[in-house]
Design a protein around this motif. Sequence first.
Motif, PDB file in Angstrom:
ATOM      1  N   ARG A 151      -7.075   4.369   3.378  1.00 37.17           N
ATOM      2  CA  ARG A 151      -6.059   5.050   4.184  1.00 37.17           C
ATOM      3  C   ARG A 151      -4.657   4.541   3.865  1.00 37.17           C
ATOM      4  O   ARG A 151      -3.692   5.303   3.889  1.00 37.17           O
ATOM      5  CB  ARG A 151      -6.372   4.875   5.673  1.00 37.17           C
ATOM      6  CG  ARG A 151      -7.685   5.532   6.098  1.00 37.17           C
ATOM      7  CD  ARG A 151      -7.931   5.361   7.587  1.00 37.17           C
ATOM      8  NE  ARG A 151      -9.256   5.831   7.968  1.00 37.17           N
ATOM      9  CZ  ARG A 151      -9.713   5.850   9.225  1.00 37.17           C
ATOM     10  NH1 ARG A 151      -8.946   5.398  10.208  1.00 37.17           N
ATOM     11  NH2 ARG A 151     -10.935   6.296   9.482  1.00 37.17           N
ATOM     12  N   ASP A 152      -4.545   3.247   3.572  1.00 35.89           N
ATOM     13  CA  ASP A 152      -3.244   2.699   3.176  1.00 35.89           C
ATOM     14  C   ASP A 152      -2.771   3.354   1.884  1.00 35.89           C
ATOM     15  O   ASP A 152      -1.585   3.666   1.727  1.00 35.89           O
ATOM     16  CB  ASP A 152      -3.339   1.185   2.976  1.00 35.89           C
ATOM     17  CG  ASP A 152      -3.534   0.437   4.277  1.00 35.89           C
ATOM     18  OD1 ASP A 152      -3.313   1.036   5.349  1.00 35.89           O
ATOM     19  OD2 ASP A 152      -3.911  -0.750   4.233  1.00 35.89           O
ATOM     20  N   TYR A 153      -3.686   3.570   0.964  1.00 33.65           N
ATOM     21  CA  TYR A 153      -3.337   4.214  -0.304  1.00 33.65           C
ATOM     22  C   TYR A 153      -2.803   5.634  -0.070  1.00 33.65           C
ATOM     23  O   TYR A 153      -1.881   6.086  -0.759  1.00 33.65           O
ATOM     24  CB  TYR A 153      -4.568   4.247  -1.209  1.00 33.65           C
ATOM     25  CG  TYR A 153      -4.402   5.074  -2.461  1.00 33.65           C
ATOM     26  CD1 TYR A 153      -3.679   4.604  -3.546  1.00 33.65           C
ATOM     27  CD2 TYR A 153      -4.962   6.359  -2.542  1.00 33.65           C
ATOM     28  CE1 TYR A 153      -3.522   5.376  -4.693  1.00 33.65           C
ATOM     29  CE2 TYR A 153      -4.816   7.130  -3.674  1.00 33.65           C
ATOM     30  CZ  TYR A 153      -4.095   6.633  -4.753  1.00 33.65           C
ATOM     31  OH  TYR A 153      -3.928   7.404  -5.874  1.00 33.65           O
ATOM     32  N   LEU A 154      -3.368   6.323   0.910  1.00 38.80           N
ATOM     33  CA  LEU A 154      -2.937   7.694   1.195  1.00 38.80           C
ATOM     34  C   LEU A 154      -1.498   7.763   1.693  1.00 38.80           C
ATOM     35  O   LEU A 154      -0.884   8.834   1.662  1.00 38.80           O
ATOM     36  CB  LEU A 154      -3.873   8.328   2.231  1.00 38.80           C
ATOM     37  CG  LEU A 154      -5.322   8.565   1.770  1.00 38.80           C
ATOM     38  CD1 LEU A 154      -6.149   9.145   2.910  1.00 38.80           C
ATOM     39  CD2 LEU A 154      -5.370   9.486   0.562  1.00 38.80           C
ATOM     40  N   LEU A 155      -0.940   6.645   2.147  1.00 37.22           N
ATOM     41  CA  LEU A 155       0.456   6.628   2.594  1.00 37.22           C
ATOM     42  C   LEU A 155       1.409   6.953   1.446  1.00 37.22           C
ATOM     43  O   LEU A 155       2.539   7.392   1.681  1.00 37.22           O
ATOM     44  CB  LEU A 155       0.805   5.264   3.195  1.00 37.22           C
ATOM     45  CG  LEU A 155       0.124   4.907   4.522  1.00 37.22           C
ATOM     46  CD1 LEU A 155       0.465   3.473   4.919  1.00 37.22           C
ATOM     47  CD2 LEU A 155       0.546   5.861   5.638  1.00 37.22           C
ATOM     48  N   LEU A 156       0.965   6.750   0.210  1.00 34.31           N
ATOM     49  CA  LEU A 156       1.804   7.065  -0.949  1.00 34.31           C
ATOM     50  C   LEU A 156       2.136   8.554  -1.011  1.00 34.31           C
ATOM     51  O   LEU A 156       3.134   8.945  -1.623  1.00 34.31           O
ATOM     52  CB  LEU A 156       1.108   6.640  -2.245  1.00 34.31           C
ATOM     53  CG  LEU A 156       0.940   5.128  -2.452  1.00 34.31           C
ATOM     54  CD1 LEU A 156       0.121   4.861  -3.706  1.00 34.31           C
ATOM     55  CD2 LEU A 156       2.298   4.450  -2.552  1.00 34.31           C
TER      56      LEU A 156
END
Length: 210
Positions: A151-156
């Motif tokens: 989910r942190d990666y999706l912040l990109l």
Amino acid sequence: MLVHKSKQSINTRWRWIAGLESVKVLLRLVLFYATNKRIVIHPTHFARGDEDNKINLATLDSRIGIPSSSTLSGSLQRFGWAHVAELLWIFRPLIYVGLMWKQSKKKSTKENEEYNNWKPWLISLGIDLAARLARELQPMTRLEREESRRRDYLLLFYLFREPCYNFFTKPIVDMFCDATEHRPLISIFAAALNDYRPFWEQYYFCTSGS
């Protein structure tokens, strides 16, 4: 399903997107509460497990929807602020779409006026960050930690959403492509980047991160 900007009216396009996001919210809520308030793990379908260097089709645990043969720990019940965090993550895409739909109606009544309203972008990012912080208030298993990193990666994807994309990311991409257009090897990457640009510029679901 992808919704193209030029093929449908603005209202119809956002109506379809809102409908699809509503279905996704409903299904995620069912998964969340059917598993006794456990984090919705991605993916929720059958996965292949690696045991003793042999690849076998894993059997899903019907309680939490993960491979039972996995060496990872299962997910735990979310409570308190961690419970709120999961609800924020589930509802954020629908809230964002609702705000974008509202802004699109304003845009349609102001022709020839540049549309770069930051409100939906900022509220959506704020919800994602609040969910991220609240999720950390409860200890997570290894499996949950991996889902949190995903989910942190999706912040990109926020870098590729309007208006951030128009003001920040697009000028950088333009400058890079122009500077490397005639350079050996790297020009191949620049050309491929230009080929993919229409996808994140014209399609919502390529950058939805939901």
